[in-house]
Design an enzyme around this catalytic site. Structure first.
Site, PDB file in Angstrom:
ATOM      1  N   ASP A 241       0.850  -1.193   0.000  1.00 36.96           N
ATOM      2  CA  ASP A 241       0.000   0.000   0.000  1.00 36.96           C
ATOM      3  C   ASP A 241       0.883   1.240   0.000  1.00 36.96           C
ATOM      4  OD1 ASP A 241      -1.627   2.148   1.952  1.00 36.96           O
ATOM      5  OD2 ASP A 241      -2.870   1.108   0.481  1.00 36.96           O
ATOM      6  N   ASN A 249      -1.591  13.010  -4.061  1.00 34.08           N
ATOM      7  CA  ASN A 249      -2.539  13.460  -5.089  1.00 34.08           C
ATOM      8  C   ASN A 249      -2.989  14.896  -4.843  1.00 34.08           C
ATOM      9  OD1 ASN A 249      -2.779  11.411  -6.983  1.00 34.08           O
ATOM     10  ND2 ASN A 249      -4.317  10.293  -5.818  1.00 34.08           N
ATOM     11  N   HIS A 254      -3.728  14.643  -9.657  1.00 34.97           N
ATOM     12  CA  HIS A 254      -3.987  13.249  -9.988  1.00 34.97           C
ATOM     13  C   HIS A 254      -3.185  12.754 -11.185  1.00 34.97           C
ATOM     14  CE1 HIS A 254      -7.417  13.986  -7.336  1.00 34.97           C
ATOM     15  NE2 HIS A 254      -7.460  12.678  -7.174  1.00 34.97           N
ATOM     16  N   ASP A 258      -1.001   9.440 -10.978  1.00 33.13           N
ATOM     17  CA  ASP A 258      -1.000   8.298 -11.896  1.00 33.13           C
ATOM     18  C   ASP A 258       0.425   7.939 -12.296  1.00 33.13           C
ATOM     19  OD1 ASP A 258      -3.718   8.152 -11.798  1.00 33.13           O
ATOM     20  OD2 ASP A 258      -4.075   9.104 -13.752  1.00 33.13           O
ATOM     21  N   GLU A 285      -4.411   2.464  -4.780  1.00 32.70           N
ATOM     22  CA  GLU A 285      -2.956   2.536  -4.605  1.00 32.70           C
ATOM     23  C   GLU A 285      -2.404   1.279  -3.947  1.00 32.70           C
ATOM     24  OE1 GLU A 285      -4.731   4.671  -0.960  1.00 32.70           O
ATOM     25  OE2 GLU A 285      -5.217   4.339  -3.077  1.00 32.70           O
TER      26      GLU A 285
END
Length: 369
Positions: A241, A249, A254, A258, A285
């Site tokens: 994680d 973010n 965002h 990514d 994630e």
């Protein structure tokens, strides 16, 4: 694929071959070869060439028309078609079928068709015809012969391989007492297989990261679980994680988030110890790594390598400050000698270990006991 209805329709269309088989028994070999090698000759020319034949055991004008019609039909049908006798020798083949075999018509006629099949298909069809030829029930064995459609691999004359499906059935030549003939109908699967493989890849791949997706992970976990139980081999799982990813973010956007996930995915793909191992995006994630036939020490080594490499990631290439860093928390669980009852239990154990890693400070690795 060819349906039974379509195969029946084609068989009905070229049932005129019964006339041809009767004529072959009367025809000199050279004349027979001439007819078979000239599928593309215009009907009038063919009739003119045959017009000198008398009735001393040779063909009538009506039979000439029948053969010409048959050859034209087979040559014009937009499917790959060939006709073989009970010995497996090619008696007739249209241009599309010859193209699949990778050789001109005149080279293929008179050849044994199974010589162009890759093993084990060659052995299978040779055994099939051997069984058919040895059948004692002469009255029924021909009408019962219907094989396919079945996928095969052709060893083409130019040494390349071609995937095709094939349907074989017996033509009704037995009705006039001549040697039975068999019609093969083939379909080139190359394009279909390529499209299928592409769609299958898309269905099992996470679009953003290029890793396996959740669906592929579920399938792989079940397969590896079965192997582990059946062969008494260890199976380890790492759940990963990304720490504080929401903050990443929020701070960098965002789009950069990514790109961060893509960098992490690249690390996971590179640290896999074997082709049997799998890295997948579990969701959001979270990532997961399957390590078949690996013990806890190996799993911990892989997890530490993941931790180190992710801690060293740089984001300057996407325009972020040099001090931008990311870390991950990891939970490990290993199945050994029936420790867990189901693959779901293994996932839950790894997830619990991940929770402990996060609750004790993050950027940590925790092994399930």
């Amino acid at each position: 694929m060819f349906t039974n209805d379509k195969l029946t329709e084609l068989n009905n269309t070229i049932s005129r071959v019964t006339k041809l088989t009767n004529s072959f028994a009367k025809f000199p070999g050279g004349t027979k070869k001439q007819i078979l090698n000239n599928v593309q000759i215009h009907e009038n020319t063919m009739l003119e060439n045959m017009a000198t034949a008398d009735n001393n055991g040779q063909m009538t004008a009506a039979e000439n028309v029948q053969i010409t019609t048959l050859l034209n039909v087979i040559g014009a049908i937009s499917e790959a078609i060939f006709v073989i006798n009970s010995a497996g020798v090619i008696e007739m083949i249209n241009p599309l079928a010859a193209k699949l075999f990778g050789a001109p018509n005149e080279m293929l006629i008179g050849q044994t068709w199974t010589d162009y099949l890759q093993s084990p298909f060659k052995d299978e069809y040779q055994s099939l015809f051997s069984l058919w030829n040895s059948a004692s029930d002469e009255a029924n064995k021909v009408t019962q012969f219907n094989h396919g459609p079945k996928e095969i691999i052709i060893n083409r004359a130019d040494s390349t391989l071609l995937e095709a499906d094939l349907s074989l059935s017996c033509l009704p030549s037995m009705q006039i007492g001549s040697e039975p003939l068999f019609i093969g109908i083939m379909h080139n699967l190359t394009t279909h297989k390529a499209e299928y493989n592409k769609l299958r890849h898309l269905a099992h791949t996470d679009k953003l990261t290029g890793l396996a997706n959740r669906h592929a992970f579920d399938d792989a976990l079940q397969t590896n679980w079965n192997d582990s139980i059946n062969h008494d081999q260890p199976l380890c799982l790492i759940i990963i994680d990304v720490d504080y990813f929401k903050m990443f973010n929020d701070q960098y956007g965002h789009v950069n988030g990514d790109k961060c996930l893509q960098k992490i995915a690249q690390v996971l793909a590179e640290v896999l110890p074997s082709n049997n191992a799998m890295a997948a995006r579990y969701g959001g994630e979270e990532f997961v790594v399957i390590l078949p036939n690996s013990n806890p020490l190996t799993a911990e080594y892989i997890a530490k390598n993941i931790q180190r490499r992710i801690n060293q990631l740089s984001f300057t290439d996407i325009g972020l400050p040099a001090q931008t860093k990311i870390s991950v928390s990891q939970g490990i669980a290993c199945e050994r000698s029936g420790q867990y009852r189901t693959p779901t239990a293994l996932v839950c154990a790894a997830d619990t270990a991940l929770y402990r890693a996060k609750s004790t400070g993050r950027n940590r690795i925790n092994m399930s006991s």
